[in-house]
Write a protein that holds these residues in place. Structure first.
Motif, short mmCIF file in Angstrom:
data_model
loop_
_atom_site.label_atom_id
_atom_site.label_comp_id
_atom_site.label_asym_id
_atom_site.label_seq_id
_atom_site.Cartn_x
_atom_site.Cartn_y
_atom_site.Cartn_z
N ARG A 341 0.83 -1.20 0.00
CA ARG A 341 0.00 0.00 0.00
C ARG A 341 0.87 1.25 0.00
NH1 ARG A 341 -4.36 2.07 -2.11
NH2 ARG A 341 -5.52 3.50 -0.76
N PRO A 342 1.48 1.60 -1.14
CA PRO A 342 2.32 2.81 -1.20
C PRO A 342 1.49 4.07 -1.00
CG PRO A 342 2.66 1.38 -3.11
CD PRO A 342 1.43 0.90 -2.41
N THR A 343 2.17 5.15 -0.62
CA THR A 343 1.54 6.44 -0.36
C THR A 343 1.65 7.31 -1.61
OG1 THR A 343 2.28 6.26 1.92
CG2 THR A 343 1.47 8.41 1.19
N ALA A 344 0.54 7.58 -2.27
CA ALA A 344 0.55 8.49 -3.41
C ALA A 344 0.71 9.92 -2.87
CB ALA A 344 -0.73 8.37 -4.22
N MET A 345 1.88 10.49 -3.07
CA MET A 345 2.19 11.78 -2.46
C MET A 345 1.74 12.97 -3.31
SD MET A 345 5.94 11.05 -0.82
CE MET A 345 6.13 9.85 0.49
N TYR A 346 1.61 12.76 -4.61
CA TYR A 346 1.27 13.88 -5.48
C TYR A 346 0.72 13.32 -6.79
CZ TYR A 346 2.01 17.92 -8.60
OH TYR A 346 1.85 18.94 -9.50
N ARG A 347 -0.34 13.95 -7.30
CA ARG A 347 -0.86 13.62 -8.63
C ARG A 347 -1.59 14.83 -9.18
NH1 ARG A 347 -5.50 9.20 -10.34
NH2 ARG A 347 -5.31 9.52 -12.60
N THR A 352 -1.67 19.94 -20.57
CA THR A 352 -1.33 19.18 -21.78
C THR A 352 -2.04 17.84 -21.84
OG1 THR A 352 0.59 18.23 -20.65
CG2 THR A 352 0.94 20.25 -21.90
N GLY A 353 -2.75 17.48 -20.79
CA GLY A 353 -3.40 16.18 -20.72
C GLY A 353 -2.53 15.11 -20.10
N LEU A 354 -1.28 15.43 -19.83
CA LEU A 354 -0.39 14.47 -19.19
C LEU A 354 -0.60 14.48 -17.68
CD1 LEU A 354 2.90 15.18 -21.19
CD2 LEU A 354 1.19 13.40 -21.62
N THR A 355 -0.12 13.43 -17.05
CA THR A 355 -0.28 13.28 -15.60
C THR A 355 1.09 13.28 -14.93
OG1 THR A 355 -2.32 11.99 -15.85
CG2 THR A 355 -1.14 11.77 -13.78
N SER A 356 1.21 14.03 -13.84
CA SER A 356 2.43 14.06 -13.05
C SER A 356 2.16 13.39 -11.71
CB SER A 356 2.90 15.51 -12.84
OG SER A 356 4.07 15.54 -12.05
N VAL A 357 2.98 12.39 -11.38
CA VAL A 357 2.75 11.57 -10.19
C VAL A 357 4.05 11.44 -9.41
CG1 VAL A 357 2.13 9.27 -9.34
CG2 VAL A 357 0.91 10.25 -11.29
N VAL A 358 3.95 11.51 -8.08
CA VAL A 358 5.05 11.15 -7.19
C VAL A 358 4.51 10.10 -6.23
CG1 VAL A 358 6.68 11.91 -5.42
CG2 VAL A 358 6.12 13.43 -7.34
#
Length: 506
Positions: A341-347, A352-358
């Protein structure tokens, strides 16, 4: 070894160490400023670091906006973690300022690379193998949890650095005791001169000055050290009897010498605690110097600073012990070793329609391989306990012997079991497991080293080494594939979705 071969070996080692550290540096520093806003709990620790740098203690921000443009106030803030980790964050802020993510993340990234280096040193000391050292460093360099926690302005990556540094000094204390035969023939009643133990205690005190959970490995390694000292004395007593030919009244001499060894071991355990615990306490209190030496910190005016600091800690403990608010990314500690169960820290979905995830998605080859290796080392330790003398003989240590295995397993368990046994907090997260990653990496490297050293035909040895090469190449390849979602690189939505391999990763 011929001089030319020795030089070639040293050259290979230097190139290997440089390559591993360079890879670790690229994965931790590349595009470190992305995203340009605070992610997850950076909103607490980075702001505390900025105000702590300005005042010597944290102060209040006007609201919870994730941007950095708002001015902070002079009103003291109730920070619920000690200050040292935020001082490390402040080092980057002092160099790069608070206008870019580089400022509040550079300190953690630098400490992350240093942790990879310390892990290689520790792996070499417990194995005396360059290959094991380089493999441990490589495995940690591409560990997804460690990469992400080195790229964000949180405290756990800094905590990991001090824990590994403390563990390294604890191992050096072990070498110091064994190499000098300090406990041979029962040895002195109490051994006080242990410089590496003092260094280890200071570093674990620094770990506790980042987060209180840094006390767990200090306690675990002190218990392991006391057990080791006891075994060393008992074994030395038996060898002394055998050398002196004490066989006339074997039962009487056995009980007498063993009783002396056990009593001296108890005294040594007390002395070890008297050396380590005050040292750790002094370092911990020193980390509060900014709060102590100023007048405006939270609770600072409530009497003399020792009493005020004590009350502050009572309030901090009360806060932590009652923290039970549910969180969508809370993860039970039993799920940490497998990274379920990782922690999604940023999304963020960009224009531009792209997704940025950390997100600290684990490198499964590294994470699951490390768990399997730790299980194997734990079995090895249990088997060796049948013959305690094997644990302490120096010759046994040269190939990752039983004490080396016990040391690595204890290091891992010290960062995990206390959380498993903690029932008062439900809001715990997968990324707390970053403190486990160096010990998991060393365990995996030790087992790989044993596999490569096993005797067999030339074809069998060659086959095993090829398999190890494929395994490590796969780990590096996964790191390349997962790096975009570790580092907030803008990617198509389908690419992000493709990385959600397990149900708990969504």
């Amino acid at each position: 070894m011929p001089v030319s071969l020795h030089r070639r070996s040293r050259r290979f080692t230097a190139v290997g160490v440089f390559a591993v550290l360079a890879l670790a540096g690229v994965l931790r520093f590349w595009a470190l400023g992305r995203p340009g806003s605070l992610v997850f709990d950076e909103i607490y620790y980075v702001r505390d670091a900025i105000t702590q740098l300005a005042h010597g203690f944290p102060t209040v921000w006007p609201d919870d906006d994730t941007l950095m443009g708002l001015p902070f106030t002079d009103e003291p803030s109730f920070a619920v973690h000690p200050p040292l980790g935020k001082w490390v964050i402040a080092l980057g802020l002092a160099v790069f300022g608070d206008g870019t993510g580089w400022g509040w993340r550079a300190g953690g990234a630098l400490v992350g690379v240093a942790t990879v280096g310390l892990t290689m040193v520790l792996a070499w000391r417990v194995s005396r193998s360059t290959a094991v050292s380089l493999i441990a460093g490589l495995v940690l360099a591409v560990d997804g949890v460690h990469v992400v926690l080195s790229r964000v302005g949180l405290l756990d990556g800094v905590l990991t650095f001090f824990v590994v540094a403390g563990a390294l000094c604890m191992w050096r204390d072990h070498e110091w005791v064994v190499d000098r035969r300090a406990f041979s023939r029962l040895g002195p009643p109490v051994l006080w001169a242990r410089p590496w133990l003092i260094a280890a205690a200071a570093l674990f005190g620094a770990a506790a000055a980042v987060k209180w959970s840094g006390l767990y490995p200090l306690a675990a390694f002190l218990l392991l050290t006391a057990a080791r000292d006891t075994i060393v004395r008992v074994v030395a007593a038996r060898e002394a009897r055998r050398t002196l030919g004490l066989t006339v009244d074997l039962s009487r001499h056995r009980h007498a010498s063993t009783a002396v060894a056990l009593s001296r071991s108890a005294l040594q355990a007390v002395a070890t605690g008297l050396i380590a615990l005050p040292t750790a306490l002094v370092v911990y209190v020193t980390s509060w110097a900014g709060w102590i030496c100023t007048a405006g910190g939270w609770g600072r005016a409530d009497g003399p600073w020792p009493l005020a600091l004590w009350q502050y800690h009572v309030d901090m403990f009360a806060w932590h012990s009652t923290l039970s608010a549910p969180h969508p990314y809370q993860a039970h500690p039993l799920t940490w070793p497998l990274g379920l169960r990782p922690t999604a820290m940023y999304r963020e979905t960009l224009e531009t329609g792209l997704t940025s995830v950390v997100s600290p998605l684990p490198n499964l080859i590294v994470t699951w391989g490390g768990v399997a290796a730790l299980a194997l080392l734990a079995w090895w330790v249990c088997r060796a306990l049948i013959h305690p003398a094997r644990i302490v003989r120096h010759r046994q240590l040269a190939g990752a012997g039983a004490y080396a295995a016990a040391f690595v397993v204890v290091g891992y368990l010290s960062g995990w079991l206390p959380w498993v046994l903690t029932l008062s907090r439900s809001a715990v997260f997968q990324f707390y497991a970053v403190v486990l990653t160096p010990f998991s990496a060393i365990a995996l490297a030790l087992v790989i080293g044993v596999i490569c050293r096993r005797r067999g035909t030339r074809d069998e040895v060659s086959g095993r080494r090829i398999a190890v090469g494929i395994f490590l190449a796969g780990a590096v390849l996964l790191a390349v594939l997962f790096f975009p979602v570790w580092a907030g690189v803008p990617v198509p939505e389908w690419f992000w979705r493709w990385h959600l391999w397990l149900p708990g990763w969504a």
